[in-house]
Design an enzyme around this catalytic site. Structure first.
Site, mmCIF file in Angstrom:
data_model
loop_
_atom_site.group_PDB
_atom_site.id
_atom_site.type_symbol
_atom_site.label_atom_id
_atom_site.label_comp_id
_atom_site.label_asym_id
_atom_site.label_seq_id
_atom_site.Cartn_x
_atom_site.Cartn_y
_atom_site.Cartn_z
ATOM 1 N N ASN A 53 0.841 -1.195 0.000
ATOM 2 C CA ASN A 53 0.000 0.000 0.000
ATOM 3 C C ASN A 53 0.878 1.247 0.000
ATOM 4 O O ASN A 53 1.936 1.289 0.624
ATOM 5 C CB ASN A 53 -1.019 0.006 1.150
ATOM 6 C CG ASN A 53 -0.417 -0.197 2.525
ATOM 7 O OD1 ASN A 53 0.628 -0.830 2.682
ATOM 8 N ND2 ASN A 53 -1.074 0.319 3.542
ATOM 9 N N GLU A 55 0.447 5.230 0.565
ATOM 10 C CA GLU A 55 -0.448 6.296 1.010
ATOM 11 C C GLU A 55 0.060 7.653 0.544
ATOM 12 O O GLU A 55 1.135 7.758 -0.056
ATOM 13 C CB GLU A 55 -0.604 6.219 2.535
ATOM 14 C CG GLU A 55 -1.237 4.901 2.953
ATOM 15 C CD GLU A 55 -1.489 4.781 4.440
ATOM 16 O OE1 GLU A 55 -0.979 5.615 5.212
ATOM 17 O OE2 GLU A 55 -2.210 3.837 4.826
ATOM 18 N N ASN A 56 -0.737 8.662 0.814
ATOM 19 C CA ASN A 56 -0.399 9.997 0.332
ATOM 20 C C ASN A 56 -0.942 11.017 1.331
ATOM 21 O O ASN A 56 -1.987 10.783 1.938
ATOM 22 C CB ASN A 56 -1.040 10.199 -1.050
ATOM 23 C CG ASN A 56 -0.532 11.433 -1.748
ATOM 24 O OD1 ASN A 56 -0.946 12.547 -1.449
ATOM 25 N ND2 ASN A 56 0.379 11.246 -2.680
ATOM 26 N N ALA A 57 -0.242 12.152 1.450
ATOM 27 C CA ALA A 57 -0.694 13.209 2.354
ATOM 28 C C ALA A 57 -2.108 13.658 1.992
ATOM 29 O O ALA A 57 -2.882 14.079 2.854
ATOM 30 C CB ALA A 57 0.278 14.380 2.304
ATOM 31 N N TYR A 59 -5.062 12.146 1.586
ATOM 32 C CA TYR A 59 -5.451 10.794 1.997
ATOM 33 C C TYR A 59 -6.177 9.972 0.931
ATOM 34 O O TYR A 59 -5.990 8.773 0.807
ATOM 35 C CB TYR A 59 -6.349 10.852 3.240
ATOM 36 C CG TYR A 59 -5.655 11.251 4.510
ATOM 37 C CD1 TYR A 59 -4.312 11.607 4.538
ATOM 38 C CD2 TYR A 59 -6.363 11.293 5.702
ATOM 39 C CE1 TYR A 59 -3.687 11.989 5.710
ATOM 40 C CE2 TYR A 59 -5.747 11.671 6.889
ATOM 41 C CZ TYR A 59 -4.408 12.021 6.891
ATOM 42 O OH TYR A 59 -3.804 12.390 8.045
ATOM 43 N N CYS A 64 -3.975 0.644 -2.679
ATOM 44 C CA CYS A 64 -3.883 -0.583 -1.882
ATOM 45 C C CYS A 64 -2.794 -1.509 -2.439
ATOM 46 O O CYS A 64 -2.403 -1.397 -3.611
ATOM 47 C CB CYS A 64 -5.213 -1.330 -1.907
ATOM 48 S SG CYS A 64 -6.507 -0.545 -0.926
ATOM 49 N N GLU A 66 -2.926 -4.703 -3.179
ATOM 50 C CA GLU A 66 -3.392 -5.563 -4.265
ATOM 51 C C GLU A 66 -3.399 -4.777 -5.574
ATOM 52 O O GLU A 66 -3.026 -5.282 -6.633
ATOM 53 C CB GLU A 66 -4.815 -6.088 -3.998
ATOM 54 C CG GLU A 66 -4.979 -6.860 -2.714
ATOM 55 C CD GLU A 66 -5.366 -5.983 -1.533
ATOM 56 O OE1 GLU A 66 -4.769 -4.900 -1.364
ATOM 57 O OE2 GLU A 66 -6.257 -6.374 -0.770
ATOM 58 N N CYS A 98 -10.248 -4.937 0.400
ATOM 59 C CA CYS A 98 -11.345 -3.963 0.431
ATOM 60 C C CYS A 98 -12.215 -4.167 -0.818
ATOM 61 O O CYS A 98 -11.844 -4.898 -1.742
ATOM 62 C CB CYS A 98 -10.798 -2.544 0.494
ATOM 63 S SG CYS A 98 -10.142 -1.927 -1.067
ATOM 64 N N CYS A 101 -10.551 -3.449 -4.153
ATOM 65 C CA CYS A 101 -9.557 -4.465 -4.518
ATOM 66 C C CYS A 101 -10.238 -5.744 -5.005
ATOM 67 O O CYS A 101 -9.722 -6.413 -5.907
ATOM 68 C CB CYS A 101 -8.643 -4.766 -3.341
ATOM 69 S SG CYS A 101 -7.457 -3.428 -3.062
HETATM 70 N N1 THU Z 1 -5.318 -1.553 2.366
HETATM 71 C C1 THU Z 1 -4.768 -2.333 1.404
HETATM 72 O O1 THU Z 1 -3.620 -2.116 0.985
HETATM 73 N N2 THU Z 1 -5.505 -3.349 0.904
HETATM 74 C C2 THU Z 1 -6.764 -3.665 1.312
HETATM 75 O O2 THU Z 1 -7.423 -4.491 0.696
HETATM 76 C C3 THU Z 1 -7.292 -3.035 2.516
HETATM 77 C C4 THU Z 1 -6.652 -1.735 2.883
HETATM 78 C C5 THU Z 1 -4.537 -0.418 2.885
HETATM 79 C C6 THU Z 1 -5.034 0.933 2.431
HETATM 80 C C7 THU Z 1 -4.516 1.840 3.513
HETATM 81 O O3 THU Z 1 -3.202 2.255 3.164
HETATM 82 C C8 THU Z 1 -4.432 0.953 4.741
HETATM 83 O O4 THU Z 1 -4.560 -0.388 4.289
HETATM 84 C C9 THU Z 1 -5.514 1.234 5.751
HETATM 85 O O5 THU Z 1 -6.763 1.202 5.155
#
Ligand code: THU
Length: 146
Positions: A53, A55-57, A59, A64, A66, A98, A101
């Protein structure tokens, strides 16, 4: 077919795949949630792609693990169906993909098996169609053409 049988047929080992996803998780960029995720996808023709995963400032721009793995697969030009996805997140419980994904996996692997894990207990093993029942994908779209 039982997931062990499918794994052997497709040339991957569930435990090894989860171990790899856990190693990859170390490279997650998750300074905001603090929740690191690693993923590995396996294609029918034997390719493997990893993702974390990111992330970015800002949000809402989070990618993800996957999706990172599948974007890398697509970038490599691989279109062989995904047969397995291993996902390992922080914490003890399985990190199930999620909703977004699930849809992304379904696009490239409508028959994929998902191995979701955390750091304790047994992984959750389910087909993508169990996780995304009645999913909308390329096969359905093709019926609308012509
Ligand atoms: N996240 C994933 O990388 N995959 C998922 O299927 C569920 C959530 C990440 C996104 C975010 O960076 C962190 O988990 C919290 O949600």
């Amino acid at each position: 077919m039982r997931s062990e049988g499918r794994a052997a047929d497709a040339g991957y080992d569930e435990a090894e795949l989860l171990r790899r996803a856990r190693e990859v998780r170390e490279r997650a960029y998750a300074p905001y949630s603090g929740f690191r995720v690693g993923a590995v996808v396996v294609t029918e023709d034997g390719h493997r792609f990893e993702g974390v995963n990111v992330e970015n400032a800002s949000y809402r721009m989070t990618t993800c693990a996957e999706q990172s793995a599948i974007a890398t697969m697509a970038t490599a030009g691989v279109r062989s169906p995904i047969v397995a996805v291993a996902v390992v997140g922080d914490g003890d419980d399985p990190c199930t993909p999620c909703g977004a994904c699930r849809q992304t996996v379904f696009e490239f692997g409508p028959d994929a098996v998902v191995y979701a894990s955390g750091d304790a207990g047994r992984p959750l093993i389910a087909t993508i169609t169990e996780l995304l029942p009645h999913g909308f994908g390329p096969r359905r779209l093709a019926q609308g053409q012509g």
